[in-house]
Design an enzyme around this catalytic site. Structure first.
Site, PDB file in Angstrom:
ATOM      1  N   ASP A 188       0.834  -1.085   0.148  1.00 34.12           N
ATOM      2  CA  ASP A 188      -0.049   0.051  -0.076  1.00 34.12           C
ATOM      3  C   ASP A 188       0.754   1.347  -0.085  1.00 34.12           C
ATOM      4  OD1 ASP A 188      -2.618   1.008   0.290  1.00 34.12           O
ATOM      5  OD2 ASP A 188      -1.742   1.930   2.076  1.00 34.12           O
ATOM      6  N   GLU A 205       1.611   0.418  -5.138  1.00 26.81           N
ATOM      7  CA  GLU A 205       1.187   1.473  -5.465  1.00 26.81           C
ATOM      8  C   GLU A 205       2.400   2.680  -5.550  1.00 26.81           C
ATOM      9  OE1 GLU A 205      -3.214   2.178  -3.996  1.00 26.81           O
ATOM     10  OE2 GLU A 205      -1.723   1.941  -2.435  1.00 26.81           O
TER      11      GLU A 205
END
Length: 642
Positions: A330, A361
């Site tokens: 994340d 990400e």
């Protein structure tokens, strides 16, 4: 504590932090170099509210090497709960849960000593990661509760919304024996990996009360499974055993398991980590305020040596003890490049570790303050990141169906064919460098059009088309949905899908359902088997089969970018490279974003359809095509040479 002060603290390189259990004794070890005293307190239960709650003793810990504190407590402590109590030279104290705790009581307020072998489902020692060829990889993202919570899922009521909801292999819609659900459904879909939204212990759901819901991006105890997904949150071994049983069931079905991990921040600014070594664990601005690149106000300073060690140790723990097949990071740009490369290198040293996936990400949620010249793990760092660390490609996502931050913004498949310029580059996994980043391998690029964040694909298409009835099986939206999926599955890279995308999953226009309710987030298994949406699922299944049957579509073996055909307007056509000169088995792929049929020239030879934009599969169908072909509106067409 500034960067220089942090670097002056001793580095503990041992692999024995936490509670190391043995039948004869348990060794407790904590890194707390700035503490003046540490005591471990033992408890019979994980909370004071349980029957039999009592402190079972406390043991002063002694300073050990490199800033660690240690004590050996005799006896078999398996199942005993504990916390550390720290004192500091300035007179303040803190009670903390062991950052290396492997199990915990309800709501994660006490760690638990655990014999990991006693918390294993039957057959766990024989569990193994499935060997999945790189070209066959396709990720399906789901939240544990969403997967089986639907009352029509066919899962036993006590197991719905839990780890055990993944275990039954033969569930059907309302138990009708005909329409597969849950794991039974996944086995036939054709995806290779299930990505689970956070399954470590998080802070915002009360594990003692039913009905709580959160996506889980609020870490509390990084090495403990979340208790709200277990059938018993009070007894720490249960969540460990049931989490492993879920992974074992997915492996038995031939599916890999990717764990969504949130090492960029803690939920509380006053976290266990920050209490243990105040000022060390989080990034700060020059005024002392914690940075907020995570949107939560407490970014972890991955560039600091013991923070990096903690993250690496945690990833390795999940890989070893839970047989995890991949990790999705994340807000990966909040992790520095050296930390990400250290994780990759550590995983590679495990038996079969080279097959464990890593991707994340490549962005942050706001500004942060990396120290010591550390570089964030974003798309600008691809030349320094391992080429086996992948990244979500928002450029593909937005080009295909429109920008995620503007509900009315269209993309290539739903009204903005001029986005074809970017789609052209997506076909070759952006290795042309058109957007200022240049992946070295196609497999670094996660090709996707929907994930848990923002609108579901169906809701985004409905928003652009100004459709208000999310339950209607609108023919235009179905065509756009099929086209978006087929682009992801014919572009080079690693395809990724949000669970239920393949049957038009809707959240009725809610683009941020992270706090629930579960009724909005859960997979609707009746919708999955409505004929119009079941046909959409069949299309996904057929496209996934084509990708597996023709490995060079993925570019996973280092194939060059496909050969692009010269076509009029915004049509896109390409030929994936093949070895040798034999045309038999060669593919040609066409994208038609227009609302009308379009003619396209064919390469020389004889061709038959594998996909016509509505139907897809590995068996050629339809008449032989030569010279030119009329493409269906809003479609992807795949032909094979005969």
């Amino acid at each position: 504590m500034n960067w220089q002060q942090a670097c002056e603290l001793p580095y503990y390189g041992g692999a024995d932090l936490g509670a190391t259990w043995d039948r004869e004794h348990t060794v407790f070890k904590l890194w707390a170099p700035t503490a003046s005293g540490v005591t471990v307190q033992l408890f019979a239960t994980g909370t004071d509210a349980e029957p039999g709650a009592a402190m079972q003793g406390e043991h002063p810990m002694q300073p050990a090497e490199d800033g660690a504190w240690s004590v050996t407590v005799p006896g078999d402590l398996n199942g005993v709960y504990y916390v550390y109590v720290l004192q500091f030279p300035d007179g303040h104290g803190a009670t903390v849960v062991d950052p290396y705790a492997r199990a915990a009581g309800a709501n994660g307020q006490r760690g638990m000593v655990l014999d990991l072998n006693s918390a294993a489902p039957e057959g766990w020692q024989q569990d193994a990661r499935p060997d999945i060829p790189p070209h066959s990889r396709a990720i399906w993202e789901v939240h544990v509760a969403d997967f089986s919570a639907d009352e029509h899922s066919g899962v036993p009521e006590a197991w719905r919304g839990t780890y055990l909801g993944f275990v039954p292999a033969d569930t059907t819609l309302d138990g009708d024996g005909v329409h597969p659900t849950c794991l039974n459904y996944l086995k036939a879909l054709g995806i290779s990996h299930v990505q689970l939204q956070p399954i470590f212990d998080y802070a915002t759901v009360d594990e003692t009360a039913p009905g709580g819901y959160n996506w889980g991006y609020d870490p509390l105890n990084y090495n403990v499974p979340e208790g709200s997904f277990s059938t018993d949150a009070f007894h720490g071994a249960v969540r460990v055993r049931e989490c492993r049983a879920m992974i074992q069931a997915l492996h038995r079905a031939g599916l890999g398991v990717v764990m969504d991990v949130v090492y960029n921040h803690t939920y509380h600014t006053d976290s266990w980590l920050e209490r243990t070594v105040p000022g060390y664990w989080n990034r700060r601005w020059n005024n002392g305020q914690m940075t907020n690149g995570s949107g939560c106000g407490d970014d972890l300073a991955s560039e600091r040596p013991m923070v990096r060690k903690y993250i690496v140790d945690s990833v390795l723990y999940w890989a070893r003890e839970y047989h995890i097949d991949g990790f999705r990071f994340d807000l990966m740009a909040l992790e520095d490049v050296d930390t990400m490369n250290a994780i990759r290198a550590a995983l590679d040293r495990l038996p079969g570790g080279e097959r464990i996936l890593m991707y994340g990400e490549p962005w942050t949620g706001g500004g942060t303050n990396l120290e010591g010249g550390a570089q964030p793990s974003d798309k600008r760092a691809l030349d320094r990141l391992s080429d086996r660390i992948g990244f979500f490609c928002d450029d593909t996502r937005d080009a295909v169906k429109g920008n995620v931050f503007d509900s009315s913004n269209a993309g290539y498949v739903n009204g903005a064919p001029q986005c074809g310029y970017d789609v052209l580059h997506a076909v070759g996994a952006w290795r042309s460098g058109a957007r200022g980043f240049r992946p070295r391998l196609a497999t670094q690029v996660v090709q996707y059009v929907s994930a848990h964040d923002n609108f579901t694909l169906w809701d985004k298409l409905a928003a652009v088309a100004r459709r208000g009835d999310y339950d209607a099986a609108d023919g235009e939206l179905l065509a756009q949905n099929r086209m978006a999926a087929a682009i992801c599955l014919t572009c080079q890279g690693l395809p990724f899908f949000q669970a239920g995308e393949e049957f038009g999953r809707t959240k009725y226009g809610d683009h941020n359902s992270y706090q629930g309710p579960l009724s909005l987030n859960r997979l609707d298994w009746r919708r999955a088997h409505r004929p119009e949406f079941a046909a959409l699922t069949a299309f996904y299944r057929g496209m996934l089969a084509i990708r597996r049957a023709y490995p060079r579509l993925a570019g996973a073996a280092g194939e060059p970018e496909p050969f692009l055909l010269a076509l009029p307007g915004w049509l896109i056509g390409f030929v994936p490279e093949t070895e040798g000169n034999d045309p038999v088995g060669q593919l040609v792929v066409y994208y038609n974003p227009e609302r009308t049929r379009q003619w396209a020239a064919l390469p020389s030879g004889s061709w038959r359809r594998l996909c016509d934009g509505t139907h897809a599969g590995t068996t050629p169908f339809g008449p032989i095509c030569r010279d030119a072909l009329e493409l269906e509106p809003r479609s992807v067409t795949v032909l094979v040479a005969e």
